[in-house]
Motif scaffolding. Structure first.
Motif, PDB file in Angstrom:
ATOM      1  N   ILE A 256       0.851  -1.270  -0.065  1.00  0.00           N
ATOM      2  CA  ILE A 256       0.003   0.098   0.200  1.00  0.00           C
ATOM      3  C   ILE A 256       0.755   1.276  -0.077  1.00  0.00           C
ATOM      4  O   ILE A 256       1.883   1.096   0.469  1.00  0.00           O
ATOM      5  CB  ILE A 256      -1.033   0.091   1.314  1.00  0.00           C
ATOM      6  CG1 ILE A 256      -0.331  -0.150   2.649  1.00  0.00           C
ATOM      7  CG2 ILE A 256      -2.382  -0.674   0.960  1.00  0.00           C
ATOM      8  CD1 ILE A 256      -1.108   0.205   3.850  1.00  0.00           C
TER       9      ILE A 256
ATOM     10  N   LEU B 107      -7.035   6.570   4.000  1.00  0.00           N
ATOM     11  CA  LEU B 107      -7.158   5.483   3.250  1.00  0.00           C
ATOM     12  C   LEU B 107      -8.042   4.624   4.074  1.00  0.00           C
ATOM     13  O   LEU B 107      -7.742   4.192   5.184  1.00  0.00           O
ATOM     14  CB  LEU B 107      -5.864   4.816   2.880  1.00  0.00           C
ATOM     15  CG  LEU B 107      -5.624   3.375   2.582  1.00  0.00           C
ATOM     16  CD1 LEU B 107      -6.051   3.412   0.819  1.00  0.00           C
ATOM     17  CD2 LEU B 107      -4.363   2.601   2.574  1.00  0.00           C
TER      18      LEU B 107
ATOM     19  N   VAL C  93      -9.847   0.956   5.243  1.00  0.00           N
ATOM     20  CA  VAL C  93      -9.337  -0.362   5.036  1.00  0.00           C
ATOM     21  C   VAL C  93     -10.688  -1.408   5.459  1.00  0.00           C
ATOM     22  O   VAL C  93     -11.019  -0.955   6.626  1.00  0.00           O
ATOM     23  CB  VAL C  93      -8.318  -0.907   5.835  1.00  0.00           C
ATOM     24  CG1 VAL C  93      -7.689  -2.411   5.439  1.00  0.00           C
ATOM     25  CG2 VAL C  93      -6.882   0.109   5.555  1.00  0.00           C
TER      26      VAL C  93
ATOM     27  N   LYS D 117      -6.817  -6.945   8.491  1.00  0.00           N
ATOM     28  CA  LYS D 117      -6.831  -5.434   8.436  1.00  0.00           C
ATOM     29  C   LYS D 117      -6.221  -4.751   9.828  1.00  0.00           C
ATOM     30  O   LYS D 117      -5.101  -3.902   9.542  1.00  0.00           O
ATOM     31  CB  LYS D 117      -8.203  -4.692   8.022  1.00  0.00           C
ATOM     32  CG  LYS D 117      -9.509  -5.228   8.938  1.00  0.00           C
ATOM     33  CD  LYS D 117     -10.563  -4.557   8.275  1.00  0.00           C
ATOM     34  CE  LYS D 117     -11.824  -4.944   9.175  1.00  0.00           C
ATOM     35  NZ  LYS D 117     -12.096  -6.213   9.693  1.00  0.00           N
TER      36      LYS D 117
ATOM     37  N   ARG E 171      -9.273   6.803  -0.612  1.00  0.00           N
ATOM     38  CA  ARG E 171      -9.382   5.568  -1.289  1.00  0.00           C
ATOM     39  C   ARG E 171      -9.581   4.515  -0.299  1.00  0.00           C
ATOM     40  O   ARG E 171      -9.491   4.665   0.862  1.00  0.00           O
ATOM     41  CB  ARG E 171      -7.743   5.258  -1.950  1.00  0.00           C
ATOM     42  CG  ARG E 171      -7.404   6.405  -2.947  1.00  0.00           C
ATOM     43  CD  ARG E 171      -6.127   6.015  -3.532  1.00  0.00           C
ATOM     44  NE  ARG E 171      -5.075   6.259  -2.563  1.00  0.00           N
ATOM     45  CZ  ARG E 171      -3.768   5.470  -2.645  1.00  0.00           C
ATOM     46  NH1 ARG E 171      -3.774   4.590  -3.556  1.00  0.00           N
ATOM     47  NH2 ARG E 171      -2.996   5.478  -1.774  1.00  0.00           N
TER      48      ARG E 171
ATOM     49  N   LEU F 265      -8.870   0.269   0.461  1.00  0.00           N
ATOM     50  CA  LEU F 265      -8.302  -1.062   0.114  1.00  0.00           C
ATOM     51  C   LEU F 265      -9.139  -2.108   0.977  1.00  0.00           C
ATOM     52  O   LEU F 265      -9.740  -2.025   1.845  1.00  0.00           O
ATOM     53  CB  LEU F 265      -7.086  -1.200   1.057  1.00  0.00           C
ATOM     54  CG  LEU F 265      -6.227  -2.479   1.101  1.00  0.00           C
ATOM     55  CD1 LEU F 265      -5.686  -2.374  -0.351  1.00  0.00           C
ATOM     56  CD2 LEU F 265      -5.226  -2.437   2.135  1.00  0.00           C
TER      57      LEU F 265
ATOM     58  N   ALA G 113      -4.597  -8.179  -0.196  1.00  0.00           N
ATOM     59  CA  ALA G 113      -5.310  -7.075  -0.683  1.00  0.00           C
ATOM     60  C   ALA G 113      -6.000  -7.242  -1.958  1.00  0.00           C
ATOM     61  O   ALA G 113      -5.150  -8.036  -2.812  1.00  0.00           O
ATOM     62  CB  ALA G 113      -4.378  -5.649  -0.946  1.00  0.00           C
TER      63      ALA G 113
ATOM     64  N   LEU H   3      -7.817  -2.240  -4.673  1.00  0.00           N
ATOM     65  CA  LEU H   3      -7.580  -0.777  -3.861  1.00  0.00           C
ATOM     66  C   LEU H   3      -8.304   0.411  -4.995  1.00  0.00           C
ATOM     67  O   LEU H   3      -7.818   0.121  -6.214  1.00  0.00           O
ATOM     68  CB  LEU H   3      -6.190  -0.574  -3.883  1.00  0.00           C
ATOM     69  CG  LEU H   3      -5.656   0.998  -3.452  1.00  0.00           C
ATOM     70  CD1 LEU H   3      -6.027   1.083  -2.069  1.00  0.00           C
ATOM     71  CD2 LEU H   3      -4.170   0.890  -3.895  1.00  0.00           C
TER      72      LEU H   3
END
Ligand code: SF4
Length: 329
Positions: A43, A51, A53, A61, A232, A234, A241, A244
């Motif tokens: 990442i 970000l 998650v 996570k 963003r 993920l 992952a 994304l």
């Protein structure tokens, strides 16, 4: 400002966190089986960015977040913070970097020491990293921070049990911000709070982010909250992952079959659309991270799985705007 114009703060490269677990009936000479909590995640996080998650419980996570801040040791890979790989630093240097990255925890009351008053709780990181500060200076900084997070400075001598869940989370935020870090890792910071309080805490984090130029890694189960706060997002599955993307792209055009299933469960405010929408249910349970499927880790639950998916693990392909790990996406 687009991602390309922002400074790169954090670059996590092929990060793995494997925990050795001893098998119950193992022979004395048998090797422990690794539990692959995080299995090769990449990442990049930019200045001022949030970000999100997301993923099911057990997807890795929180372990990913803890490995970034150094609370759990990485088995392999790099955590490059402002050009320096934190996994290679000695303890003293690692500790000095730690004031730039702070964390907010899920259970606000449990994360505060019940025997300390909130003034001491918030001041503790200041006293650790800046022992030369006078008592008055520490008190003044603590009271300023309390005001910033919406607490009255005159409650500085009270104890955590005298506050509500939302207020305890504000204390946790004040403690995390007192060192003026660049990055805050928020590990499910609102899941233990009532819905109305959740909104207050999320809005507070957004205001503080703008005011202090913070970057956030925001871990949550609630996809609506993640959509609201993240630039963003993920998506993780079984330590990997899988997708994304920028917030809107992920919610409007998910590409990975797992993300599609997750997004189909997000409630839509329009009752007509909500009533008629198709929810993609996932079959089966999350496999054990001690014995993940070969090839693509999602293949045992994927409606599109083929022979190729069992043989070859898909890489996360794409760029910082949208990347997906699926042979067929
Ligand atoms: S690689 Fe195959 S199994 Fe994995 S998500 Fe894509 S189609 Fe499904």
């Amino acid at each position: 400002m687009s991602i390309a114009e922002k400074n790169l703060l954090l670059d996590v490269k092929d990060l793995k966190v494997h925990f050795p677990i001893a098998a119950k009936s193992a022979w004395p000479w048998s090797k422990p089986t690794p539990l692959k909590a995080v299995d090769g995640v990449n990442i990049r996080l930019y200045e001022g960015e949030t970000l999100g998650v997301v993923g099911e419980s057990g997807c890795g996570k929180s372990t990913l977040a803890r490995a970034v801040i150094g609370l759990v040791e990485a088995t392999d890979g790099e955590v490059v913070w402002l050009g320096q790989d934190l996994t290679k630093l000695d303890e003293v240097k690692k500790r000095s970097k730690r004031k730039e990255i702070q964390m907010i925890f899920q259970d606000p009351l449990a994360s505060l020491n019940p025997r300390m008053n909130i003034g001491d709780i918030i001041a503790e990181p200041l006293r650790t990293f800046y022992p030369e500060l006078s008592k008055d200076e520490v008190k003044s900084r603590v009271q300023k921070m309390m005001t910033k997070v919406g607490l009255l400075p005159n409650v500085i001598n009270r104890y955590p049990h005298e506050f509500s869940g939302g207020q305890c989370q504000r204390i946790g935020i004040a403690r995390a911000l007192i060192l003026e870090p660049k990055l805050i890792i928020c590990d499910e910071p609102v899941s233990a709070l009532d819905v109305s309080i959740q909104a207050q805490v999320v809005n507070l984090l957004k205001e503080l982010q703008t005011e202090m130029g913070l970057s956030l890694i925001f871990i949550a189960h609630d996809l609506s909250v993640v959509k609201h706060i993240s630039d963003r997002v993920l998506v993780m599955y079984l330590g990997n992952a899988v997708e994304l993307a920028e917030g809107n792209a992920l919610f409007d055009e998910p590409r990975h079959p797992y993300t599609k299933a997750l997004m189909s469960a997000v409630p839509i405010p329009d009752p007509d659309i909500e009533r008629n929408k198709e929810i993609q249910l996932l079959e089966g349970d999350l496999p054990s991270p001690m014995n993940p499927p070969s090839g693509c880790v999602f293949r045992t639950r994927c409606p599109l799985a083929s022979e190729e998916c069992a043989k070859r693990k898909p890489e996360l392909r794409g760029d910082d705007h949208h990347a997906v790990s699926c042979h067929k996406a």
